[in-house]
Scaffold this motif. Structure first.
Motif, PDB file in Angstrom:
ATOM      1  N   MET A   1     -82.065  -3.530  -3.067  1.00  0.00           N
ATOM      2  CA  MET A   1     -83.056  -4.211  -3.890  1.00  0.00           C
ATOM      3  C   MET A   1     -84.423  -4.186  -3.221  1.00  0.00           C
ATOM      4  N   VAL A   2     -84.447  -4.485  -1.889  1.00  0.00           N
ATOM      5  CA  VAL A   2     -85.746  -4.523  -1.209  1.00  0.00           C
ATOM      6  C   VAL A   2     -86.333  -3.122  -1.110  1.00  0.00           C
ATOM      7  N   THR A   3     -85.487  -2.092  -0.928  1.00  0.00           N
ATOM      8  CA  THR A   3     -86.014  -0.730  -0.878  1.00  0.00           C
ATOM      9  C   THR A   3     -86.631  -0.342  -2.203  1.00  0.00           C
ATOM     10  N   ASN A   4     -85.984  -0.753  -3.310  1.00  0.00           N
ATOM     11  CA  ASN A   4     -86.560  -0.392  -4.602  1.00  0.00           C
ATOM     12  C   ASN A   4     -87.850  -1.125  -4.877  1.00  0.00           C
ATOM     13  N   LEU A   5     -87.985  -2.354  -4.330  1.00  0.00           N
ATOM     14  CA  LEU A   5     -89.195  -3.116  -4.646  1.00  0.00           C
ATOM     15  C   LEU A   5     -90.329  -2.830  -3.675  1.00  0.00           C
ATOM     16  N   TYR A   6     -89.991  -2.735  -2.352  1.00  0.00           N
ATOM     17  CA  TYR A   6     -91.061  -2.737  -1.357  1.00  0.00           C
ATOM     18  C   TYR A   6     -91.091  -1.495  -0.482  1.00  0.00           C
ATOM     19  N   GLY A   7     -90.208  -0.526  -0.704  1.00  0.00           N
ATOM     20  CA  GLY A   7     -90.290   0.669   0.138  1.00  0.00           C
ATOM     21  C   GLY A   7     -89.246   0.677   1.236  1.00  0.00           C
ATOM     22  N   MET A   8     -89.194   1.815   1.960  1.00  0.00           N
ATOM     23  CA  MET A   8     -88.076   2.050   2.855  1.00  0.00           C
ATOM     24  C   MET A   8     -88.093   1.162   4.093  1.00  0.00           C
ATOM     25  N   ILE A   9     -89.298   0.966   4.694  1.00  0.00           N
ATOM     26  CA  ILE A   9     -89.335   0.232   5.962  1.00  0.00           C
ATOM     27  C   ILE A   9     -88.963  -1.227   5.729  1.00  0.00           C
ATOM     28  N   ALA A  10     -89.511  -1.821   4.656  1.00  0.00           N
ATOM     29  CA  ALA A  10     -89.146  -3.197   4.329  1.00  0.00           C
ATOM     30  C   ALA A  10     -87.658  -3.274   4.048  1.00  0.00           C
ATOM     31  N   GLY A  11     -87.108  -2.203   3.458  1.00  0.00           N
ATOM     32  CA  GLY A  11     -85.681  -2.179   3.181  1.00  0.00           C
ATOM     33  C   GLY A  11     -84.854  -2.280   4.442  1.00  0.00           C
ATOM     34  N   TYR A  12     -85.205  -1.459   5.455  1.00  0.00           N
ATOM     35  CA  TYR A  12     -84.421  -1.509   6.688  1.00  0.00           C
ATOM     36  C   TYR A  12     -84.605  -2.833   7.403  1.00  0.00           C
ATOM     37  N   ALA A  13     -85.835  -3.396   7.329  1.00  0.00           N
ATOM     38  CA  ALA A  13     -86.042  -4.707   7.954  1.00  0.00           C
ATOM     39  C   ALA A  13     -85.172  -5.755   7.283  1.00  0.00           C
ATOM     40  N   SER A  14     -85.095  -5.692   5.951  1.00  0.00           N
ATOM     41  CA  SER A  14     -84.275  -6.684   5.258  1.00  0.00           C
ATOM     42  C   SER A  14     -82.805  -6.484   5.575  1.00  0.00           C
ATOM     43  N   LEU A  15     -82.395  -5.229   5.827  1.00  0.00           N
ATOM     44  CA  LEU A  15     -80.998  -4.982   6.202  1.00  0.00           C
ATOM     45  C   LEU A  15     -80.682  -5.706   7.493  1.00  0.00           C
ATOM     46  N   VAL A  16     -81.578  -5.568   8.474  1.00  0.00           N
ATOM     47  CA  VAL A  16     -81.335  -6.215   9.768  1.00  0.00           C
ATOM     48  C   VAL A  16     -81.324  -7.728   9.611  1.00  0.00           C
TER      49      VAL A  16
ATOM     50  N   VAL B   1     -69.444  12.877  -2.530  1.00  0.00           N
ATOM     51  CA  VAL B   1     -69.554  13.898  -1.491  1.00  0.00           C
ATOM     52  C   VAL B   1     -70.938  14.533  -1.506  1.00  0.00           C
ATOM     53  N   SER B   2     -71.503  14.788  -2.682  1.00  0.00           N
ATOM     54  CA  SER B   2     -72.815  15.451  -2.686  1.00  0.00           C
ATOM     55  C   SER B   2     -73.921  14.489  -2.278  1.00  0.00           C
ATOM     56  N   TYR B   3     -73.688  13.157  -2.420  1.00  0.00           N
ATOM     57  CA  TYR B   3     -74.665  12.221  -1.860  1.00  0.00           C
ATOM     58  C   TYR B   3     -74.706  12.355  -0.350  1.00  0.00           C
ATOM     59  N   GLN B   4     -73.519  12.645   0.225  1.00  0.00           N
ATOM     60  CA  GLN B   4     -73.482  12.709   1.678  1.00  0.00           C
ATOM     61  C   GLN B   4     -74.075  13.988   2.230  1.00  0.00           C
ATOM     62  N   THR B   5     -74.479  14.931   1.386  1.00  0.00           N
ATOM     63  CA  THR B   5     -75.132  16.119   1.929  1.00  0.00           C
ATOM     64  C   THR B   5     -76.641  15.947   1.985  1.00  0.00           C
ATOM     65  N   GLY B   6     -77.133  14.777   1.612  1.00  0.00           N
ATOM     66  CA  GLY B   6     -78.574  14.540   1.694  1.00  0.00           C
ATOM     67  C   GLY B   6     -78.995  14.289   3.130  1.00  0.00           C
ATOM     68  N   PRO B   7     -80.297  14.048   3.360  1.00  0.00           N
ATOM     69  CA  PRO B   7     -80.748  13.799   4.731  1.00  0.00           C
ATOM     70  C   PRO B   7     -80.267  12.457   5.245  1.00  0.00           C
ATOM     71  N   LEU B   8     -80.016  12.387   6.546  1.00  0.00           N
ATOM     72  CA  LEU B   8     -79.466  11.193   7.163  1.00  0.00           C
ATOM     73  C   LEU B   8     -80.442  10.040   7.022  1.00  0.00           C
ATOM     74  N   TRP B   9     -79.984   8.935   6.441  1.00  0.00           N
ATOM     75  CA  TRP B   9     -80.779   7.733   6.196  1.00  0.00           C
ATOM     76  C   TRP B   9     -82.011   8.037   5.359  1.00  0.00           C
ATOM     77  N   GLY B  10     -82.057   9.189   4.713  1.00  0.00           N
ATOM     78  CA  GLY B  10     -83.247   9.586   3.965  1.00  0.00           C
ATOM     79  C   GLY B  10     -84.375  10.071   4.849  1.00  0.00           C
ATOM     80  N   ILE B  11     -84.206  10.057   6.166  1.00  0.00           N
ATOM     81  CA  ILE B  11     -85.317  10.355   7.066  1.00  0.00           C
ATOM     82  C   ILE B  11     -85.120  11.690   7.779  1.00  0.00           C
TER      83      ILE B  11
END
Lengths: 113, 167, 423
Positions: free
Chosen positions: C366-381, C188-198
């Motif tokens: 994994m991609v977010t931890n290695l290459y950052g947030m934008i690469a992470g979302y691209a890899s998600l898609v 529950v407290s994870y869900q009080t963070g900012p949406l998508w981290g952004i």
């Protein structure tokens, strides 16, 4: 504080009860259940050794126990193997029972030399 | 006598009586239900040993899946009770109890007696938690983990093969 | 003073207070659920629900309960009495035990002493383990009826329960990967963070994230199946197997089954609300960050923040109710599934979808931890597209050709013109 030998004696009792059960019962399903009980007893002794391991190994209670996780990992694998064994074994029992209902184990001697 | 000792004594008595119930019950359904109680109390014994992840896995896997499978088989095959009542054979009972007593004395004297003592080592916060099991499982024991998954796959294929209708 | 009183109690008594708080709420809501379901179902089916017994039919559950208790309480001959009396109890207990780790208010102040019942470090696994115990009541009730039809009903019901537990577990595993902990209060407290981290002003409810949405839908469908709710209610369908697994139960024992099913629906909605809808938070808005960033309106934002704390049980119960309303809505809309369709959805559609979702989440982390947030979302898609293409192609190869043959029905042809001429 509960001594290690208390957990181990519970485990030993359950193991021997399962052993006696396998010898005296004659229905395959109940024998299978006693095998599961023996596996559980052995799991209990693995976990209790994992918890008390530093003392057992060196008699030193100041060491912390978390580098001795081997016992718990072993239990995880025993559970996985037991699950696979139960699935296959019960499938075999069901196939046997299709031919002959309420069989006892001593009568299953078709493959006897 | 603190709460811990009382809890341990109650749990082990329940486990032992349930274990006897598995062996001595006449109807296989009663045996299966005794085994469920036995596995549940062993899961609680894991919780007293601070093996949280293992305890909850025992409930999920053993009590929640394997024993349901046993109950299915007993109910589907309509396995009745041992009708004559003396099927727990007298001929095999005496050697079985002799073997049990022999093994009990052997193991007690060789293993339990040297381990008598009240020492209780310190366990840190994360002992038995999912993080600790995950760390060991995926770093040191990753090969047995992969082999176990192949084993489970073989088990699934075997079970489906055994249950297939010969069409 | 209430806080001091509770915190000075013996720990075992404090736990009893928490258990009574939670179980009391859960039992109190069962009559409200019964009434609401019948009214809402009636409105959706273009009729008025029960409205005779009290104002707006509010005393209808009371009338139902009186009728149920005054029925003849018979025990069929030839049943195994121990199992016959054990089965309703085994059905009743897991429905309430499910809520043991569910936080219905934040863990601070007064509410922190009352909820959750136990915040163990394996909270989410506890929910899954207790829901797997739900199959015992069903199987034993079916067996105890000493009757082929209730046995078949019980076996079918528990096979359904086991199949849908798997998809539920894997969909929750994807959420746990993102959250990083199995504790419910941390989910529950994870869900009080900012949406998508952004976006800093909206809360990161798991249902609002793409992989969380897929996992949430899968979990909700599995929850409908786990509580034997239409369209998965074949085990208790009256036209199929008489009463299914509770054929041989009358009066109070049937009432226990009934009560435990409604309580299970309430608690499952609560689990869904905790894991996917941000638990006890009222709205997906981060009031404290808004108060800091917009100092002109900060009084109102701080007021809303403290209202979020004090009204959190109300918000949680409202979300449970919303989940239950969606259960009723689905029941009113969809026809009942046939048993082979039910099993094929559980194993061949939901489980692969949940596993694919899990793989997408793992690749993203994994991609977010290695290459950052934008690469992470691209890899998600990218991974989502790859898995979707794989999934659709597997189904197209003829996955279930032997089980569901497409029947061709030839309609008879009438030549109306010939008939008119002959007349």
């Amino acid at each position: 504080m509960i001594p290690l030998s208390a957990y181990l004696s519970v485990s030993l009792f359950l193991f021997l009860t399962g052993l006696v059960g396998i010898i005296i019962r004659q229905s395959p399903v109940v024998m299978f259940m006693c095998i599961e009980m023996m596996l559980n007893a052995v799991n209990l002794s693995f976990v209790s050794f994992a918890r008390y391991a530093p003392w057992v190994a060196s008699g030193d209670i100041t060491q912390t126990a978390s580098q001795w996780m081997t016992g718990e990992i072993t239990v995880l694998f025993v559970m996985a193997v037991a699950a696979a064994e139960v699935a296959v074994g019960l499938g075999m029992i069901m196939s046997i029972y299709k031919n002959e209902p309420d069989v006892n184990v001593d009568a299953l001697s078709n493959l006897k030399g | 006598m603190q709460g811990r000792e009382i809890l341990f004594i109650v749990l082990s008595l329940v486990a032992c009586f349930a274990g006897l119930g598995v062996v001595l019950a006449k109807h296989p359904i009663k045996s299966a239900l005794s085994l469920v109680v036995n596995m549940f109390s062993i899961a609680f014994l894991y919780f007293t040993l601070e093996a949280n992840m293992l305890g909850i896995t025992q409930i999920m896997v053993y009590v929640g899946a394997i024993m349901v499978l046993f109950l299915f088989v007993v109910m589907l095959l309509n396995i009745g009770s041992d009708r004559s009542g003396m099927k727990i054979l007298d001929l095999k009972l005496v050697p079985a109890i002799l073997i049990a007593l022999l093994m009990f004395s052997l193991i007690s004297f060789q293993v339990l007696y040297p381990l008598f003592g009240m020492q209780y080592p310190v366990a840190d916060e994360g002992f038995g938690s999912p993080e600790a099991i995950g760390k060991s499982l995926f770093s040191q024991y990753v090969l047995p983990f992969e082999v176990a998954s192949v084993l489970l796959l073989v088990g699934i294929v075997g079970a489906i093969l055994l249950a297939r209708r010969k069409a | 003073m209430l806080e001091e009183f509770i915190s000075n109690l013996h720990p075992v008594l404090a736990i009893f207070v928490r258990i009574i708080c939670f179980s009391g709420i859960a039992i109190m809501f069962v009559p409200i659920q019964v009434w609401w379901e019948r009214r809402l179902l009636g409105w959706m089916q273009d009729r008025v629900g029960p409205n005779r017994v009290g104002p707006f039919g509010l005393l209808q559950p009371v009338a139902d309960a009186i009728k149920l208790f005054l029925k003849e309480d018979h025990v069929p001959s030839g049943v195994d009495k121990f199992i016959y009396y054990l089965a309703p109890i085994l059905a009743f207990l897991p429905a309430f035990a499910l809520g043991g780790t569910m936080p219905w208010a934040p863990a601070e102040g007064l509410y922190g002493l009352l909820t959750p019942v136990a915040d163990i470090n394996i909270g989410v696994l506890y929910v899954l383990a207790i829901s797997s115990l739900g199959s015992y009541g069903v199987v034993l009730a079916g067996y105890a009826g000493n009757n082929k039809y209730s046995l078949l009903g019980g076996l079918r019901a528990s096979a359904q329960l086991i199949s849908y537990e798997l998809a539920m577990t894997v969909s929750l595993a994807a959420i746990i990967l993102v959250t990083g902990s199995l504790r419910m209060s941390e989910v529950v407290s994870y869900q009080t963070g900012p949406l998508w981290g952004i976006f800093p002003y909206i809360q990161n409810w798991n249902l609002l994230t793409p992989t969380g949405l897929v996992a949430g839908v899968i979990f909700f469908i599995c929850a409908i199946a786990e509580t034997n709710r239409a369209p998965f209610d074949l085990p208790e369908a009256e036209s199929e197997l008489i009463g299914g697994y509770h054929t041989e139960y009358s009066s109070f024992k049937f009432g226990l089954f009934f009560l435990s099913e409604y309580a299970a629906r309430f608690v499952f909605s609560g689990v869904f609300a905790t894991i996917f809808l941000g638990g006890y938070n009222m709205l997906p808005v981060r009031w404290d960050i808004l108060a800091v960033d917009f100092p002109g309106w900060s009084e109102w934002f701080y007021f809303m923040h403290s209202a979020n704390y004090w009204l959190s049980p109300v918000a949680f119960i409202a979300k449970c109710f919303l989940g239950f309303t969606v259960f009723v809505w689905v029941r009113a809309t969809l026809p009942r599934l046939r048993y082979d369709q039910l099993m094929s959805i559980g194993w061949k559609s939901l489980l692969p979808a949940a596993v694919a979702n899990f793989i997408v989440v793992a690749v993203w982390i994994m991609v977010t931890n290695l290459y950052g947030m934008i690469a992470g979302y691209a890899s998600l898609v990218v991974s989502a597209i790859i898995l979707l293409v794989l999934y659709l192609n597997i189904k197209a190869v003829g996955f279930n050709e032997s089980t569901s043959t497409k029947r061709r029905i030839k309609m008879a042809k009438f030549n109306l013109k010939e008939n008119e001429e002959s007349n």
